[in-house]
Write a protein that holds these residues in place. Structure first.
Motif, PDB file in Angstrom:
ATOM      1  N   GLY A 145      -1.070   6.512  -1.575  1.00  0.00           N
ATOM      2  CA  GLY A 145      -0.674   5.160  -1.206  1.00  0.00           C
ATOM      3  C   GLY A 145      -1.171   4.740   0.165  1.00  0.00           C
ATOM      4  N   THR A 146      -1.289   3.434   0.335  1.00  0.00           N
ATOM      5  CA  THR A 146      -1.662   2.863   1.626  1.00  0.00           C
ATOM      6  C   THR A 146      -0.757   1.660   1.892  1.00  0.00           C
ATOM      7  OG1 THR A 146      -3.515   2.015   2.960  1.00  0.00           O
ATOM      8  CG2 THR A 146      -3.494   1.382   0.638  1.00  0.00           C
ATOM      9  N   GLN A 147      -0.268   1.562   3.120  1.00  0.00           N
ATOM     10  CA  GLN A 147       0.697   0.514   3.457  1.00  0.00           C
ATOM     11  C   GLN A 147      -0.015  -0.798   3.738  1.00  0.00           C
ATOM     12  OE1 GLN A 147       4.281   0.632   3.823  1.00  0.00           O
ATOM     13  NE2 GLN A 147       3.972  -1.585   3.956  1.00  0.00           N
ATOM     14  N   VAL A 207       3.705  -0.569  -0.312  1.00  0.00           N
ATOM     15  CA  VAL A 207       2.751   0.538  -0.370  1.00  0.00           C
ATOM     16  C   VAL A 207       1.959   0.364  -1.660  1.00  0.00           C
ATOM     17  CG1 VAL A 207       2.440   3.019  -0.482  1.00  0.00           C
ATOM     18  CG2 VAL A 207       4.273   2.052   0.935  1.00  0.00           C
TER      19      VAL A 207
END
Length: 118
Positions: A111-113, A93
């Motif tokens: 967050g971004t995966q 993440v």
């Protein structure tokens, strides 16, 4: 208080590329640096890259040097992370964060995966 939102994550094959974007949805990135961090499952969050408010100074973790590039567009209130030659170990993440007056990273996005398949 600045609010940050990351986007651009996803699933990519090893060797591929992704471009992450961090937008300041409330307020601005302020006077200090912006950084990208990441946290893989079971591991501590680690620094990936940072960029000064001016954009003239950048820094990178050794593990991403030569593959990742951090940049910013202050007029559009955005910071980017271009990730090339992705490896499975880049799976995590990814978070953007902004320094406050103490030069600590006080403000964080959700967050971004990023998932890299081998």
């Amino acid at each position: 208080q600045v609010q940050l939102a990351e986007s651009g994550g996803g699933l990519v094959q090893a060797g591929g590329s992704l471009r992450l974007s961090c937008a300041a949805s409330r307020g601005t990135f302020g006077t200090y640096a912006t950084g990208w961090f990441r946290q893989a499952p079971g591991k501590e969050r680690e620094f990936v890259a940072g960029i000064a408010r001016s954009g003239l100074s950048t820094s990178y973790a050794e593990s991403v040097k030569g593959r990742f590039t951090i940049s910013r567009d202050n007029a559009k209130n955005r910071v980017f992370l271009q990730m090339n030659s992705l490896k499975s170990e880049d799976t995590a993440v990814y978070y953007c964060a902004v320094q406050g007056a103490t030069l600590k990273y006080d403000y964080w996005g959700q967050g971004t995966q990023v998932t890299v398949s081998s």
